[in-house]
Enzyme design. Structure first.
Site, PDB file in Angstrom:
ATOM      1  N   TRP A  73       0.902  -1.160   0.000  1.00 10.10           N
ATOM      2  CA  TRP A  73       0.000   0.000   0.000  1.00 10.10           C
ATOM      3  C   TRP A  73       0.933   1.200   0.000  1.00 10.10           C
ATOM      4  O   TRP A  73       1.638   1.447   0.970  1.00 10.10           O
ATOM      5  CB  TRP A  73      -0.897  -0.008   1.234  1.00 10.10           C
ATOM      6  CG  TRP A  73      -1.923   1.076   1.229  1.00 10.10           C
ATOM      7  CD1 TRP A  73      -3.156   1.029   0.656  1.00 10.10           C
ATOM      8  CD2 TRP A  73      -1.807   2.370   1.836  1.00 10.10           C
ATOM      9  NE1 TRP A  73      -3.816   2.215   0.860  1.00 10.10           N
ATOM     10  CE2 TRP A  73      -3.011   3.058   1.580  1.00 10.10           C
ATOM     11  CE3 TRP A  73      -0.807   3.019   2.553  1.00 10.10           C
ATOM     12  CZ2 TRP A  73      -3.234   4.353   2.022  1.00 10.10           C
ATOM     13  CZ3 TRP A  73      -1.030   4.316   2.992  1.00 10.10           C
ATOM     14  CH2 TRP A  73      -2.242   4.968   2.720  1.00 10.10           C
ATOM     15  N   LYS A 488     -19.844   3.493   4.158  1.00  8.67           N
ATOM     16  CA  LYS A 488     -19.846   2.212   3.437  1.00  8.67           C
ATOM     17  C   LYS A 488     -20.033   2.462   1.948  1.00  8.67           C
ATOM     18  O   LYS A 488     -19.344   1.879   1.127  1.00  8.67           O
ATOM     19  CB  LYS A 488     -20.971   1.283   3.916  1.00  8.67           C
ATOM     20  CG  LYS A 488     -20.820   0.596   5.226  1.00  8.67           C
ATOM     21  CD  LYS A 488     -19.663  -0.352   5.355  1.00  8.67           C
ATOM     22  CE  LYS A 488     -18.408   0.364   5.718  1.00  8.67           C
ATOM     23  NZ  LYS A 488     -17.975   0.411   7.064  1.00  8.67           N
ATOM     24  N   HIS A 507     -30.067  23.187   7.811  1.00 11.14           N
ATOM     25  CA  HIS A 507     -29.016  24.191   7.986  1.00 11.14           C
ATOM     26  C   HIS A 507     -28.003  24.160   6.844  1.00 11.14           C
ATOM     27  O   HIS A 507     -26.899  24.673   6.983  1.00 11.14           O
ATOM     28  CB  HIS A 507     -28.303  23.983   9.327  1.00 11.14           C
ATOM     29  CG  HIS A 507     -29.223  24.136  10.489  1.00 11.14           C
ATOM     30  ND1 HIS A 507     -29.719  25.353  10.889  1.00 11.14           N
ATOM     31  CD2 HIS A 507     -29.786  23.208  11.307  1.00 11.14           C
ATOM     32  CE1 HIS A 507     -30.530  25.176  11.928  1.00 11.14           C
ATOM     33  NE2 HIS A 507     -30.585  23.882  12.194  1.00 11.14           N
TER      34      HIS A 507
HETATM   35  C1  F6R Z   1     -14.321   1.605   7.094  1.00  6.86           C
HETATM   36  C2  F6R Z   1     -13.127   1.117   7.732  1.00  6.86           C
HETATM   37  C3  F6R Z   1     -12.190   2.103   8.328  1.00  6.86           C
HETATM   38  C4  F6R Z   1     -11.718   1.597   9.700  1.00  6.86           C
HETATM   39  C5  F6R Z   1     -10.644   2.536  10.252  1.00  6.86           C
HETATM   40  C6  F6R Z   1     -10.197   2.110  11.636  1.00  6.86           C
HETATM   41  O1  F6R Z   1     -15.085   0.576   6.576  1.00  6.86           O
HETATM   42  O2  F6R Z   1     -12.868  -0.047   7.762  1.00  6.86           O
HETATM   43  O3  F6R Z   1     -12.771   3.357   8.431  1.00  6.86           O
HETATM   44  O4  F6R Z   1     -12.807   1.528  10.543  1.00  6.86           O
HETATM   45  O5  F6R Z   1      -9.532   2.530   9.396  1.00  6.86           O
HETATM   46  O6  F6R Z   1      -9.655   0.838  11.633  1.00  6.86           O
HETATM   47  P1  F6R Z   1      -9.541  -0.004  12.950  1.00  6.86           P
HETATM   48  O7  F6R Z   1     -10.907  -0.277  13.433  1.00  6.86           O
HETATM   49  O8  F6R Z   1      -8.822  -1.246  12.535  1.00  6.86           O
HETATM   50  O9  F6R Z   1      -8.760   0.811  13.918  1.00  6.86           O
END
Ligand code: F6R
Length: 611
Positions: A73, A488, A507
């Site tokens: 990534w 989502k 608003h």
């Molecule tokens: C959205 C999603 C991200 C994670 C965020 C936090 O679907 O998956 O927004 O919720 O990157 O990740 P965690 O929960 O692993 O700290």
């Protein structure tokens, strides 16, 4: 963020690494690469998915029993073949794969350039591998000492696997910030970013701690601190089942994980709700319960979906336990100059347990002597190890990049905790306490009921899949659900979507309403029902399209909205667990119909281990 896999043993490394990379691909999928150490070191890499890499290498010489692979990534440098890992040092002595960020790479690079080093990629990793080599050659050191010395000069986060051409029967792994786990097999070792690629080979693992380095041979493992203090490895047995990391007949992990929610929620409260449904036990919090009960304030930290779950938590703690709560984006909290009291209790929520921003925010809170608790899904991850106490959600591995079952598991834990606190603080009657627990126990069955309407959601998705914008509205407990529904949709379908508290619509966002933009309104029956009906009227009066999530049998909204998605009745405090399900499925179907890769949306990665 970036997946790492290494192997040293007697089996052929290529299939092990390929399979491992496929299991890790949710961590990053910009490019993939592999190094095979067999006499010399062969490095192959390719921009794109692991499947592209596999195709690219199908006729290459891949023989060997020692090697490493990486799925990327991108942080430094665009995703292309050149920037893909592994990276080799200038004189070919070292090969490195890396997950994390070397923050002082520019300074180190300039120093190495002054010594004559040339760079062929834009990555920080190439700087690290050359720094190791520089110390190795100039200090006449062993590979291990050169790695330790180089890492002592590095600022940032890393999980790395290193090989040295002069020591072909050794792999070196080190970690600071980015996770690494070592699998111990029979005359073989595996090194990976998480347990997913290891579990099919061995269940015996060692989690590397921060500032640890492991010198790994086929039948020997030496664990040390970066300061060269020998450690005894803590061997653990994985509880992970291989079925949990496979699609099990579903087209996508995300769909499997949405449909798993009745089970994952049951797993979340298994052993925590007493058999007669009269009490809640949260074993991991027993020794901090007193602090929680007396806390001056609860501070909830998280990112993305976990932050949305935290917002639901805020409403739950306030309504039931009558405690003051603040919910903060971990990334904002750590860089403000936040006021944290030693009698605050901080709850960090994270599916992966590895989110860099959340980890750093925990550090800030700990410095101010607050009690820090974790609500995490991945067992053995960093957050549970950095917090004073915590609760695992036990939702099972979540592999789809968009979080679904982790959200409902987090909310389930928060509901249990709020309830437990309210009981101990005497802010709830025994009768209400028991009723609430019984209703929580009914939630999985109610989700099953909702999932049966999947085909209905698909039909609605087909109508609106080409919309350019969506608005999501909700009040109270449903405001976080509106945010989650919008997140989502945007992350997997690339449709712009916004979540708003319904009353805020007038608003500003009301200006957006026209006959093209679907407005998803969460409008189940609770104390603000009349108000939300008025909000729907306001949208309809402006020719807006309304898709409403309503309580079963609703007779009012069904007459005004364009589409209604009925859900079973429950307590408003638990309703986010139900109302989010149709929104997850709506997003899923829209994304599939738009031809998007729902499990691996562009630019995203499952575990965000960089700031
Ligand atoms: C959205 C999603 C991200 C994670 C965020 C936090 O679907 O998956 O927004 O919720 O990157 O990740 P965690 O929960 O692993 O700290």
């Amino acid at each position: 963020m970036c997946g790492i896999i290494g192997y040293i043993g007697s089996k052929q490394v290529y299939p092990i690494v390929i399979q491992g990379l496929k299991r890790l691909e949710y961590r990053g999928y910009d490019s993939a690469g592999m190094a095979i150490i067999n006499g010399d070191t062969k490095i192959y890499k390719k921009q794109g998915k692991v499947a592209d890499f596999e195709e690219h290498t199908k006729n290459f010489d891949v023989a060997g029993t020692v090697g490493m692979g990486h799925t990327r990534w991108a942080t430094h440098g665009e995703p292309n073949d050149m920037n893909a890992h592994p990276h080799r040092s200038e004189n070919g002595y070292f090969t490195v794969i890396h997950n994390g960020i070397i923050e002082n790479y520019a300074v180190l690079k300039r120093k190495l350039e002054a010594k004559g080093y040339k760079f062929h990629s834009d990555t920080d990793t190439e700087v690290l591998v050359n720094l190791i080599e520089y110390y190795y050659i100039n200090g006449n050191l062993s590979a291990e000492v050169a790695v330790r010395l180089a890492l002592s000069k590095v600022i940032g986060a890393y999980g790395i696997v290193v090989s040295c051409s002069k020591e072909p029967d050794t792999l070196i792994a080190a970690r600071k910030g980015s996770p690494l786990v070592i699998g111990v097999g029979n005359n073989e070792h595996f090194i990976a970013s998480d347990a997913a690629p290891i579990v099919e080979h061995t269940k015996t693992v060692i989690y590397l701690n921060n500032d640890n380095i492991a010198i790994i041979k086929r039948n020997e493992l030496t664990l040390k601190t970066l300061d060269n203090i020998k450690l005894s490895p803590q061997i653990q047995q994985l509880q992970l089942d291989i079925k949990a990391i496979e699609k099990d007949g579903y087209e996508h992990f995300m769909l499997k994980e949405i449909f798993e929610q009745p089970k994952s929620i049951r797993d979340t409260f298994r052993g925590r709700l007493s058999h007669d449904l009269t009490d809640i036990r949260l074993g991991g919090l027993l020794h901090v319960m007193d602090k929680l009960i007396r806390a001056r304030r609860i501070l909830i930290l998280g990112c993305g979906t976990s932050w949305h779950a935290g917002l639901v938590g805020e409403y739950l703690f306030e309504e039931y336990a009558r405690m003051p709560v603040e919910v903060e984006y971990a990334s904002e909290f750590r860089y403000r100059n936040p006021i944290v009291y030693s009698d605050d209790v901080v709850i960090a929520i994270s599916q992966s347990g590895e989110t860099a921003d959340t980890l750093s925010a925990i550090e800030v809170a700990k410095k101010d002597n607050a009690t820090v608790l974790g609500i995490c899904n991945v067992v053995g991850s960093s957050i549970p190890r950095e917090t004073h106490a915590g609760v695992y959600t036990h939702a099972g591995p979540e592999i789809g990049v968009a979080s679904t079952k982790a959200f409902t598991a987090q909310v389930t834990i928060l509901a249990m905790l709020a309830l437990k606190l309210s009981k101990q603080r005497n802010t709830i009657s025994d009768e209400d306490y028991h009723k609430f627990i019984s209703e929580l126990n009914n939630i999985p069955e109610k989700i099953d009921e909702i999932l049966q309407f999947n085909e209905e959601y698909k039909k609605i998705a087909a109508i609106y899949k080409d919309a350019s914008n969506f608005l999501y509205l909700g009040r109270g407990y449903y405001f976080p659900v509106a945010l989650e529904g919008a997140l989502k949709l945007k992350e997997i379908s690339y449709i712009h979507a916004e979540g708003y508290p319904a009353a805020e619509m007038k608003h500003g966002p009301i200006a957006l309403i026209d006959n093209k933009m679907p407005v998803v309104v969460i409008a189940t029956q609770d104390k603000s029902y009349e108000k939300i009906v008025s909000n729907i009227q306001e949208v309809k009066a402006r020719n807006g399209i309304v898709i409403a999530v309503v309580s079963k049998g609703d007779k009012v909204i069904s007459k005004i909205a364009d589409h209604v998605l009925e859900i079973p009745h429950t307590y408003p405090a638990l309703s986010s667990l139900l109302t989010v399900i149709p929104l997850q499925l709506l997003s899923y179907h829209i994304a599939v119909m738009r031809g998007c890769n729902v499990d691996q949306p562009r630019n995203l990665a499952k575990s965000v281990t960089v700031e």
